[in-house]
Design an enzyme around this catalytic site. Structure first.
Site, PDB file in Angstrom:
ATOM      1  N   GLU A 499      -5.301   4.634   6.009  1.00 49.61           N
ATOM      2  CA  GLU A 499      -5.515   5.021   4.605  1.00 49.61           C
ATOM      3  C   GLU A 499      -5.921   6.489   4.476  1.00 49.61           C
ATOM      4  O   GLU A 499      -6.450   6.902   3.449  1.00 49.61           O
ATOM      5  CB  GLU A 499      -6.541   4.127   3.889  1.00 49.61           C
ATOM      6  CG  GLU A 499      -6.132   2.678   3.766  1.00 49.61           C
ATOM      7  CD  GLU A 499      -6.540   1.866   4.969  1.00 49.61           C
ATOM      8  OE1 GLU A 499      -7.499   2.238   5.653  1.00 49.61           O
ATOM      9  OE2 GLU A 499      -5.869   0.856   5.240  1.00 49.61           O
ATOM     10  N   GLU A 517      -2.023   5.749   9.747  1.00 46.56           N
ATOM     11  CA  GLU A 517      -1.204   4.756   9.070  1.00 46.56           C
ATOM     12  C   GLU A 517      -0.423   5.504   7.995  1.00 46.56           C
ATOM     13  O   GLU A 517       0.677   5.960   8.218  1.00 46.56           O
ATOM     14  CB  GLU A 517      -2.091   3.664   8.478  1.00 46.56           C
ATOM     15  CG  GLU A 517      -1.304   2.544   7.836  1.00 46.56           C
ATOM     16  CD  GLU A 517      -2.209   1.594   7.073  1.00 46.56           C
ATOM     17  OE1 GLU A 517      -1.984   0.381   7.165  1.00 46.56           O
ATOM     18  OE2 GLU A 517      -3.123   2.061   6.350  1.00 46.56           O
ATOM     19  N   GLU A 523       1.301  -4.749   7.822  1.00 43.89           N
ATOM     20  CA  GLU A 523       0.357  -5.572   7.054  1.00 43.89           C
ATOM     21  C   GLU A 523       0.905  -5.942   5.682  1.00 43.89           C
ATOM     22  O   GLU A 523       0.597  -6.999   5.150  1.00 43.89           O
ATOM     23  CB  GLU A 523      -0.989  -4.859   6.916  1.00 43.89           C
ATOM     24  CG  GLU A 523      -0.910  -3.580   6.110  1.00 43.89           C
ATOM     25  CD  GLU A 523      -2.257  -2.840   6.041  1.00 43.89           C
ATOM     26  OE1 GLU A 523      -3.136  -3.131   6.862  1.00 43.89           O
ATOM     27  OE2 GLU A 523      -2.400  -1.958   5.175  1.00 43.89           O
TER      28      GLU A 523
END
Lengths: 718, 718
Positions: A499, A517, A523
């Site tokens: 994030e 990420e 996910e």
């Protein structure tokens, strides 16, 4: 829709001709032209004589210069007299060139080639008696340029209102894009014409934990393609975004033009600058071949070499994790049933366990056993520390302390157990966006890691940032991310940041900032889902500036396995999951599924066990954004090769030509491919595995089913 | 202008009577009545049967409750359904009382008496299934009340939009007030009727380095007086402002009513609350005698006892400082002529010295010598550390590191030299408002202090706060101030904090947070100036919640002494400067002037040498806000008394009655008074000093000239 460019051309010839400066790439294929038109700076870019970027404006608007204390008035001043976008004369011109080869600590190739010609133009704004420098570097794969602000009497400090760098394209290209947001990059990619972006924009996002969308703007890197007889691929991005906000691209759909849009802080300020200073590089990578764009290392080349004196602790790692079972909802990060905890006063040992806490001694030992038996180096454990009961959505600043384990997580015992089996536990520092709190605790947190022998940390920034009002991609927060990288380096710790802002080549400077990420990873297959073409676009966008922790390796793709009737599923075949280990570069590489699922497919799991995570060489064999990627990579320090191929929602044949292998040598290839009856929706776990002797003359045809793929491991026969 | 209150009274009788709860003060003089009128909570306050505060609303408005993640939407939700100001029924009532005596670590008296009756009412809001508690404590000197939020299913987290506590007065009282501002308390006091506040408001402020004014609101504490035959003094303030923003008071000039207005963050949020939680206490101190208001310790009583296990390191200190010469412009904090420095890269030893850097080895040794010769315990040195060249006005986050001395400041040598003479150097941590940076460095900074033997630090927060958008008095920043206090306690360091929030009794809980500035101090005499009545209002306002570092002791009041033609001057006589050491309580007490000025008046300087900084007893002999203050104090652990008297712009006689001395004992009084020809403008340095034997029967008349004063030291004759 085709705009009239003739006027601009004539204008350029009439007023700009005398002041134009040209720069060629080392191979002569690119030409960049700079000129001042009535004091306003413009650049353009040509490839093989054809215009790729038309005359496009350069410049910044400022709130105030350093002669005024802005204090609380910052958002009020709209006075244009401080702007750095007009009234310029050129006063100096410096040319330079470089041709160097450097070795990334971790990388897709052993050597990265940094070869460019440089032109630095000093522009003088007479009205304000200020100078800025525009520096261009023209490589054989494209253009980078940035603004530089020398320290000078009238330019010591300033605050950026906006950077107005333009990218003006002559035609309505196809674009692979994502909605711009100050806080999230976790959106689906869209594939439209530039002119169609505004029409699609409103339908191009779903909800995110932290979200500040920028209407009719798209994220960087932006992938473009001029279609037709002579296709041209263009990638617009940035490099070395340090002490500066990340930029987005505002769309002018009629003129096929983009303009930078910086991430503001809550006061609307887009960068607090003290000179001497430089902006990030604006990058335009261009090639008739998509593969060459994907293969470009220009963004890394535009970052500074590391100043770290010791990088020996930085190493590729394949890891498993106590993670996917929480993502899908089978287990929980939190230990107890409490809804409201206070780190200083709550006695967690007295709370009622929720019975679903995954990071417990028994389960972690089982994961350690499995990871060790299968040759992994690391095991990530999330939910090990107190605070998960109310970690999210409350703007809680003191949400974690990063040092106190839950009662059922024996940190000393588990690390000793892991080390006895050759596994290092990977630390997890979820911050819940509370960056101030993390900075307060980071020394103690890293000391704890040193004490127990952790050498890698996954950080997380789910939710809105604290300091409240800052964004994930504003200047303050970006400084935070690299401040954490530097502190981690003091403790010899590798960072895998979630994030956080997308990397723009910073791993050259901060090689322990191994990965991030910063896009929609695996996910999301357990949330709203990823499109089947998602992984074919990421390498042209998110990956351009650094590796992504995509967390592949899901074998049990259908979640109704866990929850009967659950409609969620990972939108790939199992074979495609294997292929991702090659098509997606990630030196800290996860096998994300549960041990129980790997145990059922140990033959296929063998590829994950075998595949490398760091490379001496990479060949992008064939690729088209949104359609397919076929990549071959040579494992670091060996003669082993790995090949991966993936396709989008369409089935696709591809014949791998193994001519990249050493001539005359014999290799054993192990092939993992979609079964004939495989289907990512109806039969994802159908695959074939077979071995075959090959040489550099071999060719193998692969039939990928829709959202399928193949993987090959190639080892010399001794 | 007198409002009609009959309607409210009738309403109250008709609807509220059955639900009213009453609370009496221990001495029976005060009565507080609480009632719900159509579900809305009201309180009132009577003194000796007369209404002091009419029925006044209680309640808070919230952005959202914890059932919704507010994320980035926080400023958008104006939905009133989350408010906690209506729809209540009373479900529980608890009464309690306390009569205790406690000893402040440092204080105006040896014992503080905490004597109250308490009423805690649980209010249930049926629509939301939430409970809050309103807790009242009625002392013999006034009322304190607060909101309490028990942890419960529907109230785990919330964000305050505003607290709407009202203070509704029946008459148009005289008010001593200052404009409200989220970032500064450094304004001149105004003296008007309540009804005249809006008319004066626009003329009641000058510029400040960080400024966010609140139109037609005034600061707390607010001093009020009902004039006439039976005068009544009323002080409206708050206590224990922790994990909550500081409040201001919005004026309703027609109804003579005030309403709380909390300091927001940049998102407009006024408090992020996790239950269980309590608000600060709202306080109303009332007395027919101004002296009793000034003497009230209610605000301290409403704070929690300290949890510190060791307070032995906290001690009163009289100190001098390398400071006033920079304030007036004779010297500089900065070392060099550079306008732009980078802490990480600038080599300060290679910069061109500006020749005016005060914190140099030679000068500091001279100060040490003088301070030691005259019995001081401490010496503050400002400008000792790198970064002052561009410390202010640039929103620079990494502005100081708090550990690196300038090249001409030998920190080791100077501390050793000071210690050899019995002096401790006092550390200076100016943050330039960059609180995030200070938090990053605070451990290293305090470690440096421990290493060299500093035990007190003056912190500073000049300019806008970083995190940008936070205010000096918003919740985040207030948490920062006390976080620093707690960290300083870990290192056994006392804190004297400047430009921080006004104290509201927190020294009881954080006794090492010895003092703060938080108002217009002596330094303003070198800027825009203080009014002659300024020091007569401060004890009724700023001082109500804790001591202030006013930095008295200026003997050379006319700045044309340094700069011929300079019109700036300190607007008091020299004798008044001496008196301030008694009228202003400050356990970390400065003698602010230069040694060279004291050397010319060693006879008068003797009072500063003699006067204590911590006390066993204090008697406010006579006081009227805006006019005069006469105070007597008994030095800690001795039988010595000190008396100080000051007057405003009017000359004034006052006869001190020494009946507070022990009966039958003989004392020698040394009297320092204005000379007959003294005048704060034309002849400030005229004073008389004489000695006199006195007893408890003695009376001495003092003639104070305009903005003059007197000081007396009284020692038993042995």
């Amino acid at each position: 829709m085709k705009k009239i460019t003739m006027g601009a051309v004539l204008f350029s010839m009439m007023f700009g001709g005398l002041h134009a400066q040209s720069l060629q790439s080392p191979d002569g294929k690119f030409e960049m032209n700079f000129q001042l038109k009535e004091g306003i700076p413009y650049y353009n870019l040509k490839y093989n004589g054809a215009v790729v970027v038309e005359d496009s404006k350069l410049g910044l608007r400022l709130f105030k210069d350093n002669s005024i204390q802005f204090a609380s008035e910052i958002t009020k001043s709209e006075d244009t007299k401080f702007d750095l976008n007009n009234g310029f004369t050129k006063t100096d011109e410096k040319r330079n060139s470089k041709d160097e080869t450097w070795q990334p600590v971790l990388g897709e190739k052993k050597n990265y080639i940094n070869h460019y010609n440089e032109l630095a133009l000093t522009l003088h704004q007479a009205s304000s008696e200020r100078n800025i420098v525009v520096k261009f570097r023209l490589f054989n794969d494209g253009l980078g340029f940035r603004y530089e602000f020398p320290q000078q009497k009238n330019l010591n400090y300033f605050v950026i209102r906006e950077e107005d760098t333009e990218f003006d394209f002559p035609t309505d290209m196809k674009a692979w894009w994502m909605v711009a947001d100050y806080d999230s990059q976790e959106y689906r990619y869209q594939e439209t014409k530039i002119s169609e972006i505004p029409g699609r924009w409103d339908k191009a996002f779903d909800a995110n934990a932290s979200q500040a969308l920028v209407k009719n703007a798209v994220q960087s890197p932006l992938m473009l393609k001029k279609e037709g007889k002579n296709p041209l691929y263009v990638n617009v991005a940035e490099a070395a975004v340090l002490d500066y906000p990340a930029s987005h691209l505002e769309v002018d759909a009629q003129d096929f033009k983009f303009k930078t849009h910086l991430t503001p802080d809550r006061q609307g300020a887009k960068g607090y600058i003290q000179t001497p200073s430089v902006t990030p590089w604006r990058t335009i990578i261009v090639s008739p071949k998509a593969e060459e764009v994907m293969d470009s290392k220009m963004i890394f080349n535009l970052n500074e070499p590391t100043k770290y004196t010791d990088t020996s602790y930085i190493h590729p790692t394949k890891y498993m994790g106590v993670w996917w079972e929480m993502i899908i909802g089978k287990s929980q990060w939190a230990y107890s049933t409490a809804e409201n905890v206070h780190l200083d006063t709550t006695d967690f040992s007295k709370l009622t366990p929720n019975g679903k806490h995954a990071a417990n001694n028994t389960k972690v030992k089982e994961y350690i056993d499995f990871a060790a038996e299968n040759g992994f180096q690391g095991l990530l454990i999330e939910g090990w520390n107190i605070g998960w009961e109310d970690w999210f959505g409350h703007s809680k600043e003191y949400v974690f302390d990063f040092i106190t384990p839950y009662p059922d997580f024996d940190i000393k015992m588990l690390n000793e157990y892991a080390h006895s089996k050759g596994i290092k536990l990977i630390m997890h520092h979820e911050t819940s966006g509370s960056a101030t709190n993390y900075e307060r605790w980071s020394d103690k947190a890293f000391q704890l890691m040193n004490k127990y022998g952790y050498d890698a940390v996954k950080t997380g920034y789910v939710g809105d940032i604290i300091p409240r009002g800052e964004h994930h991609y504003s200047q303050w927060t970006i400084n935070h991310f690299y401040r954490i990288a530097e502190k981690a380096n003091e403790y010899k710790i590798m960072v895998n940041s979630h994030e956080s802002v997308r990397p723009t080549g910073e791993s050259r400077t901060y090689p322990n900032y191994v990965s991030a990420e910063a896009a929609r990873g695996t996910e999301y297959e357990a949330f709203a889902g990823n499109n089947p073409d998602h992984q074919t676009i990421l390498p042209f966008t998110r990956w351009m500036g650094g590796s992504m922790d995509y967390t592949p390796g899901i074998f049990q793709t259908k979640l109704d396995y866990y929850f009967p009737g659950d409609k969620r599923f990972v939108k790939t075949t199992l074979a495609k999951q294997l292929a991702l280990y090659v098509t997606m570069y990630m030196p800290l590489q996860m096998a994300a599924d549960l041990p129980e699922n790997y145990k059922k497919h140990m033959d296929a799991f063998q590829f994950i066990k075998d595949v490398a995570a760091d490379w001496d060489d990479t060949k992008i064999l064939s690729a088209e954004p949104g359609d397919y990627v076929i990549t071959a990579r040579k494992a670091k320090g060996t003669e082993d090769w790995f090949v991966g191929g993936i396709t989008d929602e369409n089935k696709r044949d591809y014949t791998v030509d193994f001519s990249f292998l050493n001539k005359g040598e014999k290799y054993e290839a192990t092939i993992y491919e979609d079964g004939k009856d495989a289907d990512y929706i109806n039969n994802p776990q159908s695959y074939n595995i077979y071995k075959k002797q090959i040489t550099s003359k071999s060719k193998i045809n692969f039939k990928m089913v829709r959202s399928g793929g193949f993987a090959v491991s190639v080892k010399p026969v001794k």
